[in-house]
Design an enzyme around this catalytic site. Structure first.
Site, PDB file in Angstrom:
ATOM      1  N   ARG A   1      55.933  26.684  32.804  1.00  0.00           N
ATOM      2  CA  ARG A   1      56.274  28.097  32.677  1.00  0.00           C
ATOM      3  C   ARG A   1      57.739  28.265  33.082  1.00  0.00           C
ATOM      4  NH1 ARG A   1      54.016  31.108  38.208  1.00  0.00           N
ATOM      5  NH2 ARG A   1      55.127  32.862  37.297  1.00  0.00           N
ATOM      6  N   ARG A   2      58.287  29.474  32.851  1.00  0.00           N
ATOM      7  CA  ARG A   2      59.642  29.821  33.293  1.00  0.00           C
ATOM      8  C   ARG A   2      60.679  28.802  32.823  1.00  0.00           C
ATOM      9  NH1 ARG A   2      58.938  31.986  39.485  1.00  0.00           N
ATOM     10  NH2 ARG A   2      58.650  34.116  38.811  1.00  0.00           N
TER      11      ARG A   2
ATOM     12  N   HIS B   1      47.252  33.618  32.435  1.00  0.00           N
ATOM     13  CA  HIS B   1      46.412  34.322  33.420  1.00  0.00           C
ATOM     14  C   HIS B   1      46.968  35.714  33.724  1.00  0.00           C
ATOM     15  CE1 HIS B   1      44.318  35.233  37.176  1.00  0.00           C
ATOM     16  NE2 HIS B   1      45.469  35.258  37.825  1.00  0.00           N
ATOM     17  N   PHE B   2      48.273  35.770  34.023  1.00  0.00           N
ATOM     18  CA  PHE B   2      48.697  37.092  34.504  1.00  0.00           C
ATOM     19  C   PHE B   2      48.996  38.082  33.385  1.00  0.00           C
ATOM     20  CE2 PHE B   2      52.808  34.744  35.333  1.00  0.00           C
ATOM     21  CZ  PHE B   2      53.614  35.429  34.445  1.00  0.00           C
ATOM     22  N   HIS B   3      49.052  37.602  32.141  1.00  0.00           N
ATOM     23  CA  HIS B   3      49.126  38.590  31.069  1.00  0.00           C
ATOM     24  C   HIS B   3      47.757  39.236  30.820  1.00  0.00           C
ATOM     25  CE1 HIS B   3      53.176  37.053  30.414  1.00  0.00           C
ATOM     26  NE2 HIS B   3      53.397  38.203  29.802  1.00  0.00           N
TER      27      HIS B   3
ATOM     28  N   HIS C   1      50.654  37.847  46.944  1.00  0.00           N
ATOM     29  CA  HIS C   1      49.268  37.874  46.451  1.00  0.00           C
ATOM     30  C   HIS C   1      48.694  39.289  46.471  1.00  0.00           C
ATOM     31  CE1 HIS C   1      45.372  37.388  45.159  1.00  0.00           C
ATOM     32  NE2 HIS C   1      44.976  38.003  46.252  1.00  0.00           N
TER      33      HIS C   1
ATOM     34  N   TYR D   1      46.558  43.197  43.884  1.00  0.00           N
ATOM     35  CA  TYR D   1      45.497  44.198  44.068  1.00  0.00           C
ATOM     36  C   TYR D   1      46.080  45.598  44.221  1.00  0.00           C
ATOM     37  CZ  TYR D   1      42.755  40.048  44.313  1.00  0.00           C
ATOM     38  OH  TYR D   1      42.197  38.846  43.991  1.00  0.00           O
TER      39      TYR D   1
HETATM   40 FE1  HAS Z   1      45.870  35.927  39.883  1.00  0.00          FE
HETATM   41  C1  HAS Z   1      48.491  33.682  40.064  1.00  0.00           C
HETATM   42  C2  HAS Z   1      43.844  33.759  41.583  1.00  0.00           C
HETATM   43  C3  HAS Z   1      43.322  38.285  39.936  1.00  0.00           C
HETATM   44  C4  HAS Z   1      48.098  38.347  38.873  1.00  0.00           C
HETATM   45  N1  HAS Z   1      47.901  36.004  39.505  1.00  0.00           N
HETATM   46  C5  HAS Z   1      48.794  34.951  39.604  1.00  0.00           C
HETATM   47  C6  HAS Z   1      50.103  35.389  39.201  1.00  0.00           C
HETATM   48  C7  HAS Z   1      49.995  36.739  38.905  1.00  0.00           C
HETATM   49  C8  HAS Z   1      48.602  37.092  39.093  1.00  0.00           C
HETATM   50  C9  HAS Z   1      51.123  37.671  38.482  1.00  0.00           C
HETATM   51  O1  HAS Z   1      44.216  31.306  43.355  1.00  0.00           O
HETATM   52  C10 HAS Z   1      51.368  34.518  39.126  1.00  0.00           C
HETATM   53  C11 HAS Z   1      52.300  34.718  40.273  1.00  0.00           C
HETATM   54  C12 HAS Z   1      53.518  33.849  40.108  1.00  0.00           C
HETATM   55  O2  HAS Z   1      54.507  34.315  39.541  1.00  0.00           O
HETATM   56  O3  HAS Z   1      53.483  32.670  40.497  1.00  0.00           O
HETATM   57  N2  HAS Z   1      43.919  35.976  40.559  1.00  0.00           N
HETATM   58  C13 HAS Z   1      43.281  34.970  41.195  1.00  0.00           C
HETATM   59  C14 HAS Z   1      41.891  35.360  41.471  1.00  0.00           C
HETATM   60  C15 HAS Z   1      41.742  36.644  40.985  1.00  0.00           C
HETATM   61  C16 HAS Z   1      43.035  37.022  40.440  1.00  0.00           C
HETATM   62  C17 HAS Z   1      40.840  34.540  42.148  1.00  0.00           C
HETATM   63  N3  HAS Z   1      45.730  37.917  39.459  1.00  0.00           N
HETATM   64  C18 HAS Z   1      44.606  38.697  39.588  1.00  0.00           C
HETATM   65  C19 HAS Z   1      44.937  40.065  39.289  1.00  0.00           C
HETATM   66  C20 HAS Z   1      46.292  40.080  38.993  1.00  0.00           C
HETATM   67  C21 HAS Z   1      46.763  38.731  39.102  1.00  0.00           C
HETATM   68  C22 HAS Z   1      43.948  41.212  39.350  1.00  0.00           C
HETATM   69  C23 HAS Z   1      47.185  41.212  38.624  1.00  0.00           C
HETATM   70  C24 HAS Z   1      46.822  42.451  38.497  1.00  0.00           C
HETATM   71  N4  HAS Z   1      46.103  34.074  40.633  1.00  0.00           N
HETATM   72  C25 HAS Z   1      45.185  33.395  41.357  1.00  0.00           C
HETATM   73  C26 HAS Z   1      45.784  32.155  41.878  1.00  0.00           C
HETATM   74  C27 HAS Z   1      47.113  32.138  41.451  1.00  0.00           C
HETATM   75  C28 HAS Z   1      47.289  33.351  40.676  1.00  0.00           C
HETATM   76  C29 HAS Z   1      45.165  31.119  42.716  1.00  0.00           C
HETATM   77  C30 HAS Z   1      48.188  31.064  41.757  1.00  0.00           C
HETATM   78  C31 HAS Z   1      48.254  30.110  40.659  1.00  0.00           C
HETATM   79  C32 HAS Z   1      49.422  29.163  40.788  1.00  0.00           C
HETATM   80  O4  HAS Z   1      49.168  27.961  40.907  1.00  0.00           O
HETATM   81  O5  HAS Z   1      50.590  29.579  40.753  1.00  0.00           O
HETATM   82  C33 HAS Z   1      40.462  37.498  41.095  1.00  0.00           C
HETATM   83  O6  HAS Z   1      40.733  38.637  41.858  1.00  0.00           O
HETATM   84  C34 HAS Z   1      39.920  37.902  39.768  1.00  0.00           C
HETATM   85  C35 HAS Z   1      38.587  38.643  39.872  1.00  0.00           C
HETATM   86  C36 HAS Z   1      38.234  39.318  38.565  1.00  0.00           C
HETATM   87  C37 HAS Z   1      37.023  39.317  37.986  1.00  0.00           C
HETATM   88  C38 HAS Z   1      36.811  40.042  36.682  1.00  0.00           C
HETATM   89  C39 HAS Z   1      35.982  41.311  36.857  1.00  0.00           C
HETATM   90  C40 HAS Z   1      35.857  42.086  35.572  1.00  0.00           C
HETATM   91  C41 HAS Z   1      35.764  43.428  35.490  1.00  0.00           C
HETATM   92  C42 HAS Z   1      35.640  44.131  34.141  1.00  0.00           C
HETATM   93  C43 HAS Z   1      34.175  44.288  33.737  1.00  0.00           C
HETATM   94  C44 HAS Z   1      33.952  45.179  32.539  1.00  0.00           C
HETATM   95  C45 HAS Z   1      33.839  44.720  31.269  1.00  0.00           C
HETATM   96  C46 HAS Z   1      33.656  45.713  30.174  1.00  0.00           C
HETATM   97  C47 HAS Z   1      33.920  43.298  30.936  1.00  0.00           C
HETATM   98  C48 HAS Z   1      35.844  38.652  38.585  1.00  0.00           C
HETATM   99  C49 HAS Z   1      35.749  44.276  36.708  1.00  0.00           C
HETATM  100  C50 HAS Z   1      32.362  45.474  29.413  1.00  0.00           C
HETATM  101  C51 HAS Z   1      32.373  46.369  28.220  1.00  0.00           C
HETATM  102  C52 HAS Z   1      31.276  46.857  27.605  1.00  0.00           C
HETATM  103  C53 HAS Z   1      31.451  47.732  26.434  1.00  0.00           C
HETATM  104  C54 HAS Z   1      29.908  46.584  28.059  1.00  0.00           C
HETATM  105 CU    CU Z   2      47.094  35.381  44.284  1.00  0.00          CU
END
Ligand code: HAS
Ligand code: CU
Length: 560
Positions: free
Chosen positions: A451-452, A388-390, A237, A241
């Site tokens: 998947r996979r 999600h992860f793409h 996990h 980050y």
């Molecule tokens: Fe995830 C599974 C929960 C973030 C990567 N995640 C995965 C897997 C990967 C991955 C690779 O709770 C699969 C692993 C595998 O092979 O089985 N993930 C989360 C949560 C977050 C999250 C709660 N994941 C990431 C990030 C990753 C990543 C970052 C890679 C870099 N994820 C999970 C969970 C699983 C999971 C479960 C397991 C699922 C399962 O069943 O297998 C949070 O950290 C996300 C928070 C993000 C935000 C977005 C903030 C937006 C920002 C940009 C703002 C700016 C803008 C621009 C929009 C709240 C900061 C505006 C533009 C203008 C011009 C105005």
């Molecule tokens: Cu995770």
């Protein structure tokens, strides 16, 4: 945060030389990273073709005897382990030094770090290429790879710790020369990132050294599957980050400057990073909601903390968008939203990274759905997770890393970017391709597509999947076109770019800067102690239970 002043004449020569080692190392690390991504990305194209019934694995059987699953192992390992790790180590080496405005404490140690990582990569690559480690990037037992696969990956991971040592030594020297000053923001963030990562890798290092390596080399008869998985996710996990925080460093400390404005709040940016240090590790069990042997209580606790780690990303959302607004208005933009049009959309390094942010907003929202215990049961192990992860590692991270190279490669090579038009085309193609690909992967996941899996060959393929699968191919091919634009542009920049020697790191100033940073946000020890305590609480009982009840009798299998 201070902008690096542009030095003149002879002084400029000296300054350029001061960071020669860091530049060379950043260049080499990033080269390895993008070579890995080229092969890993190509495997992705083969996968999406297979989904649509075009099985090119048959054609490449002499090279990839393991077919789809060997390709998928290469895709995962090269893209999310090799590309990310090499890029991050290279990037942080350079920007931490430049942010401290002094070379790293030990150039020799920095070189040793690179060579050891490369050696580890080569050791792991051989069994993968020989189809003796077709275990995907998660290498869950009972799947059993050749021992050198585990050994090589362990060497890569352990070598990255040396960067933390180097940063700590550099920080000490900097502090002695600058008593009372606030640590420059990018350096502070780099140290937090590497500290979090070092704590996080306790899991995978333990899994490798005590379970998988002795097991794969036949020193012990068997292993325990759930303990191995739990140790894997202990690292698996927070590794997300480790990938994300360097992208955040760029969004906070450089994108505002690229946009022509300032970072909104440095203290708030530091709060986000401190929270990532404290909250990233003790939440890995959200990948194991469906695993037996772990109590529901600890699954619930990890769920609650996962919702907690959402918060620093929301802070980042607010801070980054406020900085963009500051920039838009500084460029004469007006109105509630019309300032968006005043942003420099013709600047590739800027546009690429803002597209990465946009995609991440959706990937992040999907993250909460994954984290929720009951919704996870619907999406776990389906194509939704790949969707999600793409958006996260495949866009927030990979697209940002590409965007950074639009100024970083010119800085390292002293050559101007070959084509801004091609770079902008690359950003747009990735955005459109990824929106298409990930949207339909999410939909297919909700329709139950696993998947996979070699979907093209699956006897249970459903008509409603078949209706949506072609869109994944369209998305995949658009991203492939984006990658071609990227690699062509980089190749031409390195070989043909017009000489442009005096480039600088685009560090931003802040509206609320170091003068507003409280002492607590300029320290590491209290946060490291809190992080370790939380890890002990959230993992201690589960690990104790799994170790004490473990039956290390799974002999393993290699079905490929
Ligand atoms: Fe995830 C599974 C929960 C973030 C990567 N995640 C995965 C897997 C990967 C991955 C690779 O709770 C699969 C692993 C595998 O092979 O089985 N993930 C989360 C949560 C977050 C999250 C709660 N994941 C990431 C990030 C990753 C990543 C970052 C890679 C870099 N994820 C999970 C969970 C699983 C999971 C479960 C397991 C699922 C399962 O069943 O297998 C949070 O950290 C996300 C928070 C993000 C935000 C977005 C903030 C937006 C920002 C940009 C703002 C700016 C803008 C621009 C929009 C709240 C900061 C505006 C533009 C203008 C011009 C105005
Ligand atoms: Cu995770």
């Amino acid at each position: 945060m201070a902008v690096i002043a542009r030095p003149r004449g002879a002084v400029r020569e000296q300054v350029a030389d001061r960071f020669a080692t860091e530049k060379r190392l950043a260049g080499l690390n990033i080269l390895v990273a993008f070579l890995a991504l080229a092969i890993g990305g190509l495997m992705g194209v083969l996968q999406v073709l297979e989904y649509n019934g075009i099985d090119l694995y048959r054609a490449v059987k002499p090279v990839l005897p393991g077919g789809y699953y060997q390709g998928l192992t290469l895709h995962g390992v090269l893209n999310v382990l090799v590309f990310t790790t090499f890029y991050i180590i290279g990037f942080l080496t350079l920007i931490a030094a430049m942010s401290f405005d002094r070379p790293l404490a030990s150039g020799r140690l920095a070189w040793v770090t690179f060579w050891l990582m490369l050696a580890g990569l080569l050791v792991a690559a051989v069994p993968i290429l020989l189809n003796r480690a077709t275990v995907l990037f998660t290498f869950y037992p009972p799947l059993k790879a050749d021992g050198f696969y585990y050994l090589g990956l362990t060497l890569v991971v352990a070598s990255t710790w040396l960067l933390l040592v180097n940063l700590a030594l550099t920080y000490r020297a900097w502090r002695a020369a600058n008593p009372g000053a606030k640590i420059p923001l990018a350096a502070f963030m780099s140290i937090i990132t590497m500290t979090m990562w070092t704590i996080a890798t306790f899991g995978i290092a333990t899994e490798m050294l005590f379970l998988l390596i002795p097991w794969a080399f036949g020193l012990v008869p068997g292993t325990d599957v759930i303990l191995a998985r739990t140790l894997f996710w202990f690292t698996g996990h927070p590794i997300v980050y480790f990938w994300l925080l360097p992208a955040y460093i760029s969004w906070y400390t450089m994108v505002p400057r690229l946009a022509g404005g300032r970072l909104f709040s440095e203290p708030m940016a530091r709060v986000a990073f401190v929270l990532f240090l404290v909250l990233s590790v003790p939440i890995g069990i959200h990948h194991q909601y469906t695993d037996p042997g772990i109590s529901e209580i600890w699954k619930l606790v990890h769920f609650i903390f996962t919702v907690g780690v959402f918060f620093p990303s929301l802070l980042t959302f607010f801070n980054v968008v406020a900085s963009l607004e500051n920039s838009g208005r500084a460029r004469g933009g007006k109105g509630w939203l019309a300032w968006i049009f005043a942003l420099p959309w013709n600047e590739p390094a800027f546009t690429t990274q803002v597209f990465a942010m946009l995609l991440f907003a959706f990937g992040g929202a999907g993250g909460v759905i994954n984290a929720s215990y009951n919704l996870n049961l619907v999406v776990h192990n389906t194509a939704w997770i790949s969707g999600h992860f793409h958006l996260t590692v495949g866009s927030a991270v990979a697209l940002t890393f590409m965007g950074i190279t639009y100024w970083l490669v010119p800085l390292i090579t002293g050559r101007a970017l070959w084509s801004r038009g091609l770079a902008l085309a690359q950003a747009w193609l990735w955005l459109i391709g990824m929106v298409t690909f990930s949207h339909f992967m999410h939909m297919l996941g909700l329709l139950g597509m696993p998947r996979r899996t070699m979907i093209g060959a699956a006897p249970y393929i459903q008509p409603e999947w078949q209706a949506l699968l072609p869109f994944t191919l369209v998305g995949g091919l658009l991203m492939f076109a984006s990658a071609i634009c990227y690699y062509l542009n980089m190749l031409m920049t390195i070989t043909r770019g017009r000489p442009e020697p005096d480039q600088e790191v685009p560090f931003s100033r802040a509206v609320s800067g170091p003068e507003d940073v409280p002492a607590a946000l300029d320290r590491f020890t209290p946060w490291v102690v809190t992080a370790l305590l939380l890890v002990a609480i959230n993992y201690g009982p589960t690990l104790y239970y799994l170790v004490s009840t473990g039956r290390f009798n799974i002999t393993g299998l290699s079905p490929w």
